[in-house]
Design a protein around this motif. Structure first.
Motif, PDB file in Angstrom:
ATOM      1  N   LYS A 170       3.000  -3.043   1.194  1.00 54.06           N
ATOM      2  CA  LYS A 170       2.849  -1.666   1.666  1.00 54.06           C
ATOM      3  C   LYS A 170       1.447  -1.142   1.354  1.00 54.06           C
ATOM      4  O   LYS A 170       0.822  -1.517   0.359  1.00 54.06           O
ATOM      5  CB  LYS A 170       3.899  -0.756   1.032  1.00 54.06           C
ATOM      6  N   ILE A 171       0.996  -0.286   2.241  1.00 52.45           N
ATOM      7  CA  ILE A 171      -0.235   0.471   2.037  1.00 52.45           C
ATOM      8  C   ILE A 171       0.163   1.886   1.662  1.00 52.45           C
ATOM      9  O   ILE A 171       0.966   2.529   2.356  1.00 52.45           O
ATOM     10  CB  ILE A 171      -1.116   0.483   3.307  1.00 52.45           C
ATOM     11  N   LEU A 172      -0.376   2.375   0.549  1.00 49.00           N
ATOM     12  CA  LEU A 172      -0.110   3.726   0.078  1.00 49.00           C
ATOM     13  C   LEU A 172      -1.397   4.522   0.225  1.00 49.00           C
ATOM     14  O   LEU A 172      -2.417   4.181  -0.387  1.00 49.00           O
ATOM     15  CB  LEU A 172       0.343   3.724  -1.389  1.00 49.00           C
TER      16      LEU A 172
ATOM     17  N   ILE B 205       3.360   6.169   3.102  1.00 50.98           N
ATOM     18  CA  ILE B 205       3.752   4.806   2.738  1.00 50.98           C
ATOM     19  C   ILE B 205       4.008   4.066   4.028  1.00 50.98           C
ATOM     20  O   ILE B 205       4.886   4.451   4.824  1.00 50.98           O
ATOM     21  CB  ILE B 205       4.989   4.776   1.837  1.00 50.98           C
ATOM     22  N   MET B 206       3.249   2.992   4.268  1.00 52.13           N
ATOM     23  CA  MET B 206       3.370   2.275   5.540  1.00 52.13           C
ATOM     24  C   MET B 206       3.331   0.777   5.309  1.00 52.13           C
ATOM     25  O   MET B 206       2.754   0.294   4.322  1.00 52.13           O
ATOM     26  CB  MET B 206       2.247   2.694   6.482  1.00 52.13           C
ATOM     27  N   VAL B 207       3.991   0.045   6.198  1.00 49.01           N
ATOM     28  CA  VAL B 207       3.979  -1.410   6.140  1.00 49.01           C
ATOM     29  C   VAL B 207       2.601  -1.904   6.572  1.00 49.01           C
ATOM     30  O   VAL B 207       2.047  -1.443   7.573  1.00 49.01           O
ATOM     31  CB  VAL B 207       5.082  -2.011   7.021  1.00 49.01           C
ATOM     32  N   LYS B 208       2.061  -2.859   5.815  1.00 56.47           N
ATOM     33  CA  LYS B 208       0.691  -3.311   6.041  1.00 56.47           C
ATOM     34  C   LYS B 208       0.505  -3.878   7.447  1.00 56.47           C
ATOM     35  O   LYS B 208      -0.492  -3.590   8.118  1.00 56.47           O
ATOM     36  CB  LYS B 208       0.322  -4.357   4.986  1.00 56.47           C
ATOM     37  N   GLU B 209       1.475  -4.683   7.930  1.00 51.99           N
ATOM     38  CA  GLU B 209       1.333  -5.327   9.234  1.00 51.99           C
ATOM     39  C   GLU B 209       1.672  -4.396  10.386  1.00 51.99           C
ATOM     40  O   GLU B 209       1.282  -4.624  11.530  1.00 51.99           O
ATOM     41  CB  GLU B 209       2.222  -6.575   9.314  1.00 51.99           C
TER      42      GLU B 209
ATOM     43  N   GLU C 166       5.462   1.219 -11.010  1.00 55.06           N
ATOM     44  CA  GLU C 166       5.358   2.665 -11.159  1.00 55.06           C
ATOM     45  C   GLU C 166       4.058   3.140 -10.508  1.00 55.06           C
ATOM     46  O   GLU C 166       2.982   2.612 -10.787  1.00 55.06           O
ATOM     47  CB  GLU C 166       5.355   3.081 -12.635  1.00 55.06           C
ATOM     48  N   LEU C 167       4.183   4.110  -9.648  1.00 55.42           N
ATOM     49  CA  LEU C 167       3.030   4.724  -8.991  1.00 55.42           C
ATOM     50  C   LEU C 167       2.671   6.001  -9.742  1.00 55.42           C
ATOM     51  O   LEU C 167       3.471   6.929  -9.820  1.00 55.42           O
ATOM     52  CB  LEU C 167       3.366   5.049  -7.526  1.00 55.42           C
TER      53      LEU C 167
ATOM     54  N   THR D 291       8.494   2.609  -7.200  1.00 55.44           N
ATOM     55  CA  THR D 291       7.998   2.148  -5.899  1.00 55.44           C
ATOM     56  C   THR D 291       9.057   1.444  -5.049  1.00 55.44           C
ATOM     57  O   THR D 291       8.719   0.786  -4.065  1.00 55.44           O
ATOM     58  CB  THR D 291       6.815   1.185  -6.117  1.00 55.44           C
ATOM     59  N   THR D 292      10.333   1.597  -5.411  1.00 59.07           N
ATOM     60  CA  THR D 292      11.392   1.044  -4.560  1.00 59.07           C
ATOM     61  C   THR D 292      11.869   2.092  -3.562  1.00 59.07           C
ATOM     62  O   THR D 292      11.773   1.915  -2.340  1.00 59.07           O
ATOM     63  CB  THR D 292      12.569   0.555  -5.412  1.00 59.07           C
ATOM     64  N   LYS D 293      12.337   3.198  -4.098  1.00 59.52           N
ATOM     65  CA  LYS D 293      12.776   4.305  -3.227  1.00 59.52           C
ATOM     66  C   LYS D 293      11.797   5.478  -3.291  1.00 59.52           C
ATOM     67  O   LYS D 293      12.020   6.499  -2.657  1.00 59.52           O
ATOM     68  CB  LYS D 293      14.158   4.775  -3.649  1.00 59.52           C
ATOM     69  N   PHE D 294      10.760   5.327  -4.051  1.00 62.18           N
ATOM     70  CA  PHE D 294       9.720   6.358  -4.223  1.00 62.18           C
ATOM     71  C   PHE D 294      10.322   7.681  -4.679  1.00 62.18           C
ATOM     72  O   PHE D 294      10.019   8.749  -4.156  1.00 62.18           O
ATOM     73  CB  PHE D 294       8.921   6.526  -2.928  1.00 62.18           C
ATOM     74  N   SER D 295      11.193   7.563  -5.693  1.00 57.82           N
ATOM     75  CA  SER D 295      11.768   8.758  -6.316  1.00 57.82           C
ATOM     76  C   SER D 295      11.009   9.048  -7.600  1.00 57.82           C
ATOM     77  O   SER D 295      10.492   8.141  -8.262  1.00 57.82           O
ATOM     78  CB  SER D 295      13.248   8.552  -6.619  1.00 57.82           C
TER      79      SER D 295
END
Length: 993
Positions: free
Chosen positions: A189-191, A201-205, A229-230, A244-248
């Protein structure tokens, strides 16, 4: 107030600690372990865990306003408001450019994001502008990312995805239009964080596969820590931590948790796992990722100094400064209201009884008995019929009772309180230990007994008091006394400690009693028989010998509190220290100096430490943070106290390079360093030169040498950290050239010239010596010839004399012994023939000489009036036929032995003639049993022919074999009488081959 929200794991570094400016915009760690900080207005700072070193415009820095930092090799790249400064050692190289905001290295190129587009840096092309397109070229480049295939640029007008950072890039995609401040990659993922609208939060490809996390906003930077952890830094609400799984959201760090400002610029993780937080206005923060939680005034306490800690049934109780009592439970921190003057003084001790009542002792206010009772209370309620119902319920009521001198208590100064089942015990400052009961119903105090000097407590300055496992009440004093009270009797214990050594704390654990002292560390003995106390020792030392607190945790570790923090001590069954883990301010124990006996353990196994700067909780954990082995680096090489700046020390370390020095450069100094930002003062070093032994471990990180020997040398250095983990040694090789007079080629040249001169002189002298030798040889030949003539003359003289004697003997035999006469004539004829033949030769064989001697002896035996025996012994190597000797050399000695020894003696004659050899000589001995040579010489005339023959023969021997070769001695019997004569000599061994 929930307690978890109040945990503080932050240590602040501000201007008071040496930070040049409170606005820190970037922080990074270099390869050596130093932290580098870029400030807004204060310039550049370097931090080693203890001290800050500062560089600013007066040192050559382009600007004191720094937004970004980057390190590569031995260079530090500093992005400033005016452009790029590159720090190499202590010098700066500057390049003007727009304000620099970001650095990033991708595919071996250093990219520089500025207020006006993108730049690149290389040693050849220096700082160059990269043209991509008009929009990017005029944008603020806030963040740069290379994911392995594509470049991502976070700009103030959008997020860009490019397949190359050049104008010729075939893919230039503006993924989103917004003010982007940071872009990072995590897994696939690109953050990308915006300033106002959250994080994309987006998928790189597939960038279309994305979602927006709207909070937090006003983001400055992002980073990934603890694997998943972000950590998001904002400029108005501190730090938000997101999984960074569910971004909670997991937690927030802001002003409620100890940050002085909500404006955070960056978060960086160091090599030891600590997080460093750069803030705008609050300086630099260290966030400890460990098991310590810290509480102080910033997190809800009424004061920072914690005098007493006690875990009761309803929560943890503590006293803070002169601010009364506070209870800590799962719901938060609850300070008690200051209901009386008792709460305005230091409360030094807290305990609770079996009923849950609280007892506290103070300085100059006596005792507090906080009684909790269940009492009946009337509850009134009304119904729809307007009838009043009255119910009785039980409610909890708490009452504070003060017990002091006004009520008959011996002293208002109370050090320690212990609540027993039947009695209360209180240790006062100077009035001994009081055993009493208090009845709150009628406010009645009954003092059962006061134990003082009259009862055996010789030192009234009580420091510690505990209830032992056997029910005894133990106490310790300021002057090192230890004792216990049992059945109202005081018993003193001999500890072996020096007088005036204060014992502040007593701890019982597994049938062992432990004593914490002031200045002498920890002592222990068996609690069942407390004699022969020994000091706690082992492979590691305690961080301090001033022990204020002692407690065991659930894992069996002994914790010791001191003025330097706490030590976690690992003991073996023999009570020897196996290991010591120290925790000070740099390890998250922010309270620093612990307070006497202010420690306790709660039901969950958490240990609570009271210290002068707050309350610290340690949460037990099986996992240990493993410290990485240290790394040591060379930081300087000096020649006669002048640094050799031309050396790139990294390239010379552990390499084949050899520094060449002149013969005058024999004074060299080395400096080296291991940077440990957690324990900067615990690093030790040792060194060695060449193959000598390592030096002892010391704190000094410099080594100077004077008067070094010429030739090749290797200097080695090694470090170890606070855990005694050792670094890999580093080496530096150098060679001190020899002066001209010590060079091999010069010495060989001088030696060769000297040899030639000596050879010339030698040849000259040899010629002179040869000339002298030739003259000497001629002289010797003449002398030898004369000697030969003399010998031959001697033989001619000797032969007529011998013939005359024999002929007279034959004549005497003619009348009556014709047969004997015939035998004598035959033997004499053979002897004459042999004598004549041998006299013409210079050498004959030993065998020929022996034959001649045999014939001579036979003639003498035939003529002798007295019979005698003669024996020959030959033990030679080589054989007698091969050995050469001068003729007639032995005959004079044999003749002398017969005529003047055997024939004049009274005993039956015996003559022994023996020949032996060594490697270099022929040895001969003639032994007779006559009257003795010395007596015989005294009786015969001095002109005797035989004496002259012996003299000539002796001189002949000396010319052949040297002086003192002839030895003549008399043989003595056991009774002292003369038993005969022995003549022996040796000549050089000469053979016929």
């Amino acid at each position: 107030m929930h307690l978890a929200a109040q945990n503080s794991q932050l240590r602040a570094y501000t201007i008071a600690d040496g930070l040049p400016q409170s606005q820190v915009y970037d922080v990074l760690q270099d390869a050596m372990g130093y932290l580098w900080l870029g400030t807004q207005g204060g310039g550049l700072a370097n931090f080693d865990g203890e001290n800050f070193e500062v560089w600013n415009e007066s040192d050559g820095l382009l600007s004191n306003y720094i937004d970004a930092l980057h390190t590569a090799n031995d260079s530090l790249f500093v992005g400033t408001k005016k452009g790029l400064s590159i720090k190499v050692k202590n010098n700066f190289v500057n390049y003007n450019s727009p304000q620099i905001l970001q650095f990033n290295t991708a595919e071996n190129v250093l990219y520089v994001g500025t207020k006006k587009g993108l730049y690149s840096y290389s040693k050849n092309k220096k700082l160059c502008k990269i043209s991509i397109n008009a929009e990017i070229d005029s944008s603020e480049i806030n963040s740069i990312l290379f994911d392995g295939n594509y470049y991502w640029l976070a700009t103030n007008n959008g997020l860009w995805k490019l397949n190359a950072l050049s104008e010729s890039a075939t893919e230039k995609i503006k993924v989103e239009a917004n003010n982007f401040k940071s872009v990072i990659q995590h897994n696939n993922k690109i953050l990308a964080a915006t300033f106002d609208d959250g994080v994309f939060i987006m998928v790189k490809e597939n960038t279309a596969d994305q979602f927006l996390m709207p909070e937090p906003s006003r983001i400055n930077s992002m980073s990934i820590h603890n694997t998943d952890e972000l950590w998001i830094a904002t400029d108005n609400d501190g730090i938000t931590v997101v999984e960074t799984t569910k971004f909670s959201e997991l937690k927030r760090l802001n002003t409620a948790n100890g940050l002085a400002t909500p404006h955070i610029r960056k978060i960086m993780e160091d090599d030891n796992g600590n997080l460093w937080i750069a803030s705008s206005g609050g300086g630099l923060y260290k966030y400890f990722q460990n098991n310590f939680k810290h509480y102080d005034q910033s997190t809800g306490l009424k004061g920072n100094r914690i005098y007493a800690v006690h875990n009761a049934a309803d929560g943890l109780w503590l006293s803070t400064s002169e601010a009364g009592l506070t209870k800590v439970d799962s719901l938060g921190i609850h300070p008690l209201p200051n209901e009386s003057t008792f709460f305005d003084v230091k409360i030094k001790t807290i305990t609770s009884d079996s009923k849950g009542n609280l007892w506290a002792g103070s300085d100059n206010r006596g005792l507090l008995f906080r009684e909790t009772k269940m009492v009946d209370s009337l509850v009134f309620s009304s119904s729809e019929t307007f009838l009043i119902n009255i119910d009785t319920v039980s409610v909890e009521r708490t009452t504070n009772h003060i017990i002091d001198e006004s009520k008959g208590f011996p002293s208002d100064w109370v050090r320690t309180v212990i609540a027993d089942d039947d009695f209360i015990w209180a240790a006062t400052y100077a009035h001994g230990i009081v055993k009493f009961n208090y009845y709150s119903d009628n406010d009645s105090l009954v003092v059962r007994k006061t134990f003082s000097k009259r009862n055996g407590i010789t030192d009234m300055l009580i420091k510690g008091m505990v209830k032992g496992p056997d029910g005894k009440l133990w106490y310790s004093t300021q002057n090192g006394h230890l004792g216990y009270i049992e059945n109202n009797k005081v018993t003193s214990i001999e500890t072996g400690l020096e007088q005036q050594t204060a014992i502040g704390t007593i701890l019982f654990h597994d049938e062992t009693i432990y004593l914490g002292t002031s200045g002498k560390g920890i002592w222990y003995a068996k609690s069942t028989n407390p004699v022969n106390f020994q000091q706690l020792k082992g492979s590691k030392n305690l961080s301090s010998n001033n022990i204020y607190q002692l407690i065991f945790d659930e894992q069996g570790y002994l914790w010791a509190g001191s003025e330097r923090g706490v030590d976690k001590i690992e003991l073996n069954p023999e009570n020897e220290i196996v290991d010591v883990y120290h925790f000070g301010r740099n390890d998250g124990f922010l309270g620093i100096e612990t307070c006497l006996n202010a420690v306790d353990k709660d039901a969950n196994g958490n240990i609570w430490f009271g210290a002068i700067y707050g309350l610290t909780k340690h949460i037990p954990s099986e996992s240990k943070k493993t410290a990485a082995p240290p790394t040591v680096y060379f930081t300087g090489v000096e020649e006669r106290y002048k640094n050799i700046d031309s050396l790139v020390l990294k390239d010379w370390t552990n390499s084949n390079k050899i520094l060449q020095l002149t013969p005058e450069q024999t004074q060299l100094g080395f400096s080296f360093r291991t940077v440990d930002v957690d324990h900067p003062n615990e690093v030790e070093y040792r060194t060695k030169l060449d193959d000598i032994e390592w030096s002892p471990w010391v704190k000094e990180n410099k080594q100077n040498f004077a008067g070094l020997a010429y030739g090749a040398h290797t200097f080695s250095a090694q470090s170890r950290n606070y855990r005694w983990q050792e670094s890999e040694p580093i080496t530096f090789s150098f060679f001190i050239d020899s002066p001209l007079y010590k060079k091999d080629w010069f010495q060989w040249s001088v030696l060769t010239l000297t040899i030639l001169v000596l050879l010339g002189i030698g040849l000259f002298y040899i010629r002179r010596i040869k000339a002298k030798n030739r003259a000497a040889q001629e002289h010797l030949k003449t002398q030898n010839y004369l000697l030969t003539l003399e010998q031959k003359a001697l033989q001619l003289q000797m032969n007529p004399h011998f013939i005359f004697n024999v002929l007279n003997g034959v004549k005497a035999m003619a009348g009556n012994k014709p047969e004997k006469m015939d035998t004598t004539i035959n033997s004499f004829a053979i002897l004459l023939r042999e004598t004549l033949q041998n006299s013409r030769k210079e050498h004959i064989s030993l065998d020929q000489e022996i034959k001649a001697l045999r014939h001579y002896v036979e003639v003498e035996q035939l003529m002798a009036q007295k019979p005698f025996e003669c024996s020959f012994s030959v033990d030679t190597n080589p054989d007698a036929e091969e050995i050469l000797i001068p003729p007639m050399l032995i005959q004079p000695f044999v003749e002398n032995a017969i005529r003047h020894g055997i024939l004049k003696g009274e005993r039956a004659g015996e003559l022994e003639i023996a020949f032996t050899t060594t490697k270099s000589h022929l040895q001969c001995s003639i032994i007779d049993n006559g009257m003795g040579i010395f007596k015989s010489q005294n009786e015969k005339p001095k002109t005797d022919h035989q004496s002259m023959a012996l003299t000539v023969t002796k001189e002949r021997l000396e010319s052949i074999a040297g002086n003192n070769t002839l030895k003549i001695s008399e043989i003595k019997n056991e009774d002292g009488s003369i038993g005969g004569t022995k003549i022996s000599f040796k000549i050089p061994l000469l053979t016929d081959y």
